[in-house]
Design an enzyme around this catalytic site. Structure first.
Site, mmCIF file in Angstrom:
data_model
loop_
_atom_site.group_PDB
_atom_site.id
_atom_site.type_symbol
_atom_site.label_atom_id
_atom_site.label_comp_id
_atom_site.label_asym_id
_atom_site.label_seq_id
_atom_site.Cartn_x
_atom_site.Cartn_y
_atom_site.Cartn_z
ATOM 1 N N GLN A 126 -9.689 18.774 10.061
ATOM 2 C CA GLN A 126 -8.054 18.052 10.316
ATOM 3 C C GLN A 126 -8.405 16.574 10.479
ATOM 4 O O GLN A 126 -9.027 16.093 11.219
ATOM 5 C CB GLN A 126 -7.592 18.678 11.452
ATOM 6 N N GLU A 171 -10.280 32.090 2.273
ATOM 7 C CA GLU A 171 -10.190 31.017 1.664
ATOM 8 C C GLU A 171 -10.530 30.856 0.184
ATOM 9 O O GLU A 171 -11.706 31.613 0.110
ATOM 10 C CB GLU A 171 -10.927 29.882 2.654
ATOM 11 N N CYS A 206 1.078 3.910 4.256
ATOM 12 C CA CYS A 206 2.091 3.947 5.561
ATOM 13 C C CYS A 206 3.314 3.141 5.023
ATOM 14 O O CYS A 206 3.557 2.128 5.391
ATOM 15 C CB CYS A 206 1.515 2.774 6.481
ATOM 16 N N CYS A 238 2.247 21.984 5.981
ATOM 17 C CA CYS A 238 2.225 20.600 5.859
ATOM 18 C C CYS A 238 3.499 20.117 4.934
ATOM 19 O O CYS A 238 3.331 19.041 4.338
ATOM 20 C CB CYS A 238 0.772 20.215 5.233
ATOM 21 N N CYS A 277 1.019 -1.254 0.052
ATOM 22 C CA CYS A 277 0.221 0.064 0.092
ATOM 23 C C CYS A 277 0.770 1.128 0.041
ATOM 24 O O CYS A 277 1.935 1.239 0.494
ATOM 25 C CB CYS A 277 -1.014 -0.217 1.059
ATOM 26 N N CYS A 332 -8.305 -1.326 7.227
ATOM 27 C CA CYS A 332 -7.325 -0.485 7.215
ATOM 28 C C CYS A 332 -6.995 0.067 8.620
ATOM 29 O O CYS A 332 -8.031 0.448 9.256
ATOM 30 C CB CYS A 332 -7.559 0.930 6.576
#
Length: 544
Positions: free
Chosen positions: A366, A418, A138, A493, A135, A237
């Site tokens: 979030q 935004e 992760c 981020c 996958c 998952c």
């Protein structure tokens, strides 16, 4: 923990001016390529007498490699044994010695695919997820969590020094760079997962013979790394909570039944009905019990076809909302042109820092609620709010208003901007739900501001900026440098574009005759998403 050796950066004085001239909207991948080019002449030792000649491997060639550290997107930074030529390898971990095959050569660095491990990496652990090796989600699940944290913290440090132009000595003596904040929960932390339906199940090579009879079966799961049209079938998952996994397993058990007449969407032929399954989780405001939203994304509106699936999953008490987003476009997005509520409510709720938020199928929130509490507390601390209700906050890239609304209780007024209209509608609704009247949310593109932008609100005392991965546009950076607010809290981020923007705000851009006027007081990495390469940073800037 192996890090990038200092000699790897001995050519940065030549190449970094080119990085500084990159367009403000350059992607993280382009920054990564620039850095990889800077690293390509790195040698195993700096002695001129022992320095080997640079070695340029050819595509398809196999090499013996050693992974030294983790870099962009969690890829292993490796060097060819005995030569020092730098290559990047997906799923290579620090300390691992392996055979890799060159798949791409760009400029003066190469990318390789791992063929065989010769000796295992440092800090290796058994990945609890059966899909971890295949996958794309992760990638570092088989690396100890402590090692993941060290790698992320070091990656931020290297970028701040070599892209942001802050000296290592400055970071240490002034205690600017803080240790990364870990995540208390390493699994079951995501409140949103998006799975794709596929017309053909993808299997890694080592499982093709084992499951030969299933090769042409339909799939519901996650995209294979690097492929938009190949889906790895997933029954469970470990990043989502147990009630969401029960829903996924139930749908997996029945959706392929020929009697239901359901077909997965084919991205090549553009035929088929089911596109995506999105599962979102929240908490009931009064009881704190889980609330699950099930969102079927389909290519057309046909509620009768979906009814058998609705009947199957609505029996779970946690499922309080089932919706259908209809997306008729050929693209792969999960956002529909129209939305229909099939069962229960059209939204779920979540609480964050004492406030209640309504979450619709397509609203931003979030993804790790528990760690968002930690992140927002750091933002509030960096903002240094006096608490007397006198300050103006400008909340840039405000999304659904979560950050600004958590600060509104202590300030005079919050002005949020935004570009996404739905996000602004959600922000206004969230303000109303929480009885907050001192917050104004405006829809506008911060990449296209003009000289009149600052006339739309009073001069702020604090600016919160939380841009997406490309970072801030140069127009916005110029505006902030002219505005000269006392404090800026930059939330990122993407540590690469974060380092670049910090450089602009603090040191200016000499090529454009722009002078910086801020001092970096604190940089705090936060691990929001364990087992993934993603890193969040909270940066505190004060006017010089």
């Amino acid at each position: 923990m192996a890090t990038i050796p200092s000699q790897c950066f001995r050519h940065l004085s030549i190449t970094l001016p080119r990085i500084r001239k990159l367009r403000p909207l350059c992607s993280l991948s382009s920054l990564s390529c620039s850095l990889a080019e800077d690293l390509e002449e790195a040698q195993p030792n700096s002695s001129k007498t022992n320095k080997p000649n640079s070695y340029f491997p050819k595509r398809g060639q196999t090499l013996e490699l050693v992974c030294e550290s983790l870099a962009f997107k969690g890829k292993g930074l490796c060097k060819v044994t005995d030569t020092g030529f730098v290559v990047m390898c997906d799923r290579a971990l620090p300390g691992e010695r392996f055979i890799g095959r060159v798949t791409r050569k760009k400029g003066n660095y190469a990318e390789v695919t791992k063929v065989k491990t010769i000796s295992p990496p440092w800090d290796i652990v058994d990945a609890p997820c059966e899909y971890a090796l295949y996958c794309g989600g992760c990638k570092t699940q088989n690396l100890s969590y402590e090692a993941q944290l060290r790698a992320k913290e070091e990656q931020v440090r290297e970028l701040v020094v070599h892209v942001g132009w802050f000296s290592q000595k400055e970071l240490e003596l002034q205690d600017i760079m803080k240790p990364i904040v870990p995540c208390d929960i390493q699994f079951h932390y995501r409140n949103k997962m998006e799975f794709s339906f596929g017309s053909q199940q993808w299997l890694p090579k080592e499982l093709l013979l084992e499951r030969h009879n299933d090769r042409k079966s339909y799939a519901l799961g996650l995209h294979a790394p690097g492929f938009f049209d190949k889906v790895l079938n997933v029954d469970k998952c470990l990043l989502q909570i147990d009630p969401a996994n029960k829903v996924l397993a139930t749908i997996q058990d029945c959706w392929r039944d020929p009697q239901l007449g359901l077909s997965p969407y084919d991205v090549h032929s553009h035929a088929g009905f089911l596109k995506h399954l999105m599962l979102r989780t929240g908490r009931h405001v009064n009881t704190g019990q889980p609330e699950v939203m099930v969102n079927f994304v389909t290519s057309s509106h046909n509620p009768e076809l979906l009814q058998p699936l609705v009947d199957k999953v609505c029996v779970f008490p946690e499922v309080v909302s089932i919706v259908n987003n209809v997306n008729t476009s050929v693209g792969n997005t999960s956002v529909g042109e129209e939305e229909h509520t099939l069962y229960g409510k059209s939204s779920i709720t979540e609480t964050l820092r004492g406030l209640t938020f309504q979450i619709s199928a397509n609203s931003f929130f979030q993804t790790n609620t528990r760690q968002a509490e930690v992140l927002y507390k750091l933002i509030e601390d960096c903002a240094g709010i006096r608490g007397d209700g006198s300050e103006i906050v400008l909340d840039l890239f405000c999304g659904t208003g979560t950050i600004g609304l958590t600060l509104a209780r202590s300030v005079r007024h919050v002005y949020g901007y935004e570009v996404v209209p739905q996000a602004i509608r959600d922000a206004r609704l969230n303000a109303k739900i929480n009885g907050i009247q001192n917050a104004t949310f405006i829809q506008g593109d911060l990449n296209k501001i003009d000289e009149n932008f600052g006339n739309n609100f009073p001069k702020p005392d604090i600016v919160i900026s939380d841009p997406n991965r490309p970072g801030m546009h140069m127009k916005l950076i110029k505006f902030l440098l002219e505005l000269k607010v006392p404090r800026i809290v930059y939330v990122s981020c993407n540590p690469a574009t974060c380092a670049r923007d910090l450089d602009y705000l603090c040191h200016g851009v000499s090529e454009q005759n722009i002078k910086g006027c801020y001092k970096l007081k604190q940089l705090q990495p936060v691990d929001m998403f364990p087992h993934t390469p993603h890193i969040e940073c909270v940066c505190q800037l004060e006017l010089c």
